[in-house]
Structure formats: C-alpha cells, structure tokens
Design a protein around this motif. Structure first.
Motif, mmCIF file in Angstrom:
data_model
loop_
_atom_site.group_PDB
_atom_site.id
_atom_site.type_symbol
_atom_site.label_atom_id
_atom_site.label_comp_id
_atom_site.label_asym_id
_atom_site.label_seq_id
_atom_site.Cartn_x
_atom_site.Cartn_y
_atom_site.Cartn_z
ATOM 1 N N GLU A 34 -57.170 82.114 -27.190
ATOM 2 C CA GLU A 34 -55.787 82.029 -27.654
ATOM 3 C C GLU A 34 -55.250 80.609 -27.470
ATOM 4 O O GLU A 34 -54.571 80.066 -28.342
ATOM 5 N N LYS A 37 -56.889 78.519 -29.915
ATOM 6 C CA LYS A 37 -56.305 78.799 -31.225
ATOM 7 C C LYS A 37 -54.948 78.130 -31.356
ATOM 8 O O LYS A 37 -54.620 77.538 -32.392
ATOM 9 N N LEU A 38 -54.137 78.221 -30.290
ATOM 10 C CA LEU A 38 -52.821 77.568 -30.300
ATOM 11 C C LEU A 38 -52.984 76.046 -30.432
ATOM 12 O O LEU A 38 -52.270 75.393 -31.187
ATOM 13 N N ASP A 40 -55.605 74.499 -31.664
ATOM 14 C CA ASP A 40 -56.101 74.227 -33.017
ATOM 15 C C ASP A 40 -54.972 74.315 -34.038
ATOM 16 O O ASP A 40 -54.861 73.472 -34.939
ATOM 17 N N ASP A 41 -54.138 75.365 -33.870
ATOM 18 C CA ASP A 41 -53.007 75.506 -34.797
ATOM 19 C C ASP A 41 -52.070 74.296 -34.704
ATOM 20 O O ASP A 41 -51.612 73.768 -35.725
ATOM 21 N N CYS A 42 -51.779 73.911 -33.454
ATOM 22 C CA CYS A 42 -50.897 72.730 -33.260
ATOM 23 C C CYS A 42 -51.539 71.481 -33.843
ATOM 24 O O CYS A 42 -50.871 70.681 -34.524
ATOM 25 N N ASN A 44 -53.904 71.356 -36.141
ATOM 26 C CA ASN A 44 -53.956 71.483 -37.605
ATOM 27 C C ASN A 44 -52.590 71.226 -38.222
ATOM 28 O O ASN A 44 -52.479 70.578 -39.253
ATOM 29 N N LYS A 45 -51.545 71.798 -37.568
ATOM 30 C CA LYS A 45 -50.190 71.576 -38.081
ATOM 31 C C LYS A 45 -49.833 70.107 -38.022
ATOM 32 O O LYS A 45 -49.284 69.538 -38.964
ATOM 33 N N LYS A 48 -51.818 68.355 -40.591
ATOM 34 C CA LYS A 48 -51.240 68.638 -41.903
ATOM 35 C C LYS A 48 -49.966 67.827 -42.120
ATOM 36 O O LYS A 48 -49.761 67.232 -43.189
#
Length: 181
Positions: A34, A37-38, A40-42, A44-45, A48
């Motif tokens: 998790e 994932k958080l 990675d999400d951060c 990636n965001k 991006k």
C-alpha cells in the motif's frame, strides 16, 4: 519456561512460527504494498504533473520557435519575391527599351523608304513629263514636216498642172479663145 512474546522461540514449531509470522508478514507486505502503491501513485502523479508542465512549456517553446521560424521564412520569401519582382521589372524595362529602339529603327526605315518612294515618284513624274514633252515636240515636228510635205506635194502638183502660184509671178498661158467685146 517462559517464551518470549515476540521474536524467535526455539522450541516453537516452524509451522506455528510460520503461521504466526505469516499474518504479520502479510500485514507488513500489505502495508509495504500500500505504501509502495501510494508512493508510486504520488510519484506517477508528480511525474504526470511535471510532464504536463513540461509539455505545456514545450508546447509554448515549440509555438514560439514555429512563430519565429515562420516570421523568418516569411521575411525571406518577401525578400525573394521583392528581388524577383525587381528583376522582372528590370527585365521588362530592358525589353521595353529594346522594343522602343526597334520601333524607332523601323519608323526611321519607314520614313527613309517613304522619302525614297516620294523621290522616285518625283523622278518618275519628271521622266514622264519629259517623255510627254518629247512626244509633243516630236508630234509638232511631225505635223510641221507633214505640213511642209503637203505644201511641197501641192507645189509639185501645181507645177505639173501648170498652175502658177500667185506669188510666183509667172504668166499664165491660156489656150482658149476669148470673145472680144
């Protein structure tokens, strides 16, 4: 013997140990997943967002460069077109001057030919006049000769016939009888 509550117990069976450690490992793994994932999400965001910012900046830079290139090309094209226009105007001017010279030359030639034609016509008219005058003189001489010839023929005939001209003064002989009154 007392077992430690956490950690490894030597007397504990490995299966038990695995059973007990498994949920902790799973929770830990889940927590790591998790968290990863958080993260990675951060990431990636953020990537991006950065890409969007970079894309926007790149788009702005590309548009700026395109506009600069476009203005440079337009300027070059205008200069080329102006140079071509000036060259065409120069060529047209030279062509027009050449045509004007040719026209002037032809007009001079026409004037010369007209003058020569008029002179030839005058000479021809003079020659015709001379021919007519010569014919008139010849005709007058012919008529004078014919008159003289007729006069001589008449005189010869008169001499043959015995007719004296009144101006000759020769007496007439008459062979006829006259009645005396």
């Amino acid at each position: 013997q007392e077992r430690p509550s956490s950690g490894y117990d030597m007397y504990e069976k490995p299966e038990d140990l695995l059973r007990r450690q498994r949920p902790a490992n799973i929770e830990s793994k889940l927590s790591e997943l998790e968290t990863q994932k958080l993260i990675d999400d951060c990431v990636n965001k953020r990537i991006k967002d950065e890409i969007e910012k970079k894309d926007a900046a790149i788009d702005v830079e590309v548009c700026r460069r395109v506009e600069n290139a476009k203005s440079v090309i337009e300027k070059q094209l205008r200069e080329e077109l102006q140079a071509k226009k000036e060259e065409m105007e120069r060529q047209m001017q030279e062509l027009e001057e050449a045509h004007q010279k040719e026209i002037q030359s032809l007009q001079n030639m026409i004037e010369t030919l007209k003058t020569e034609q008029e002179e030839s016509k005058l000479r021809l008219d003079e020659e015709r006049l001379e021919v007519v005058e010569a014919k008139r003189r010849i005709e007058e001489e012919r008529q004078a000769l014919e008159k003289e010839l007729r006069k001589k023929e008449k005189m010869i005939q008169n001499q043959i016939l015995g007719k004296a001209s009144e101006s000759s003064g020769r007496a007439r002989i008459s062979f006829g009888i006259r009645n005396k009154p």
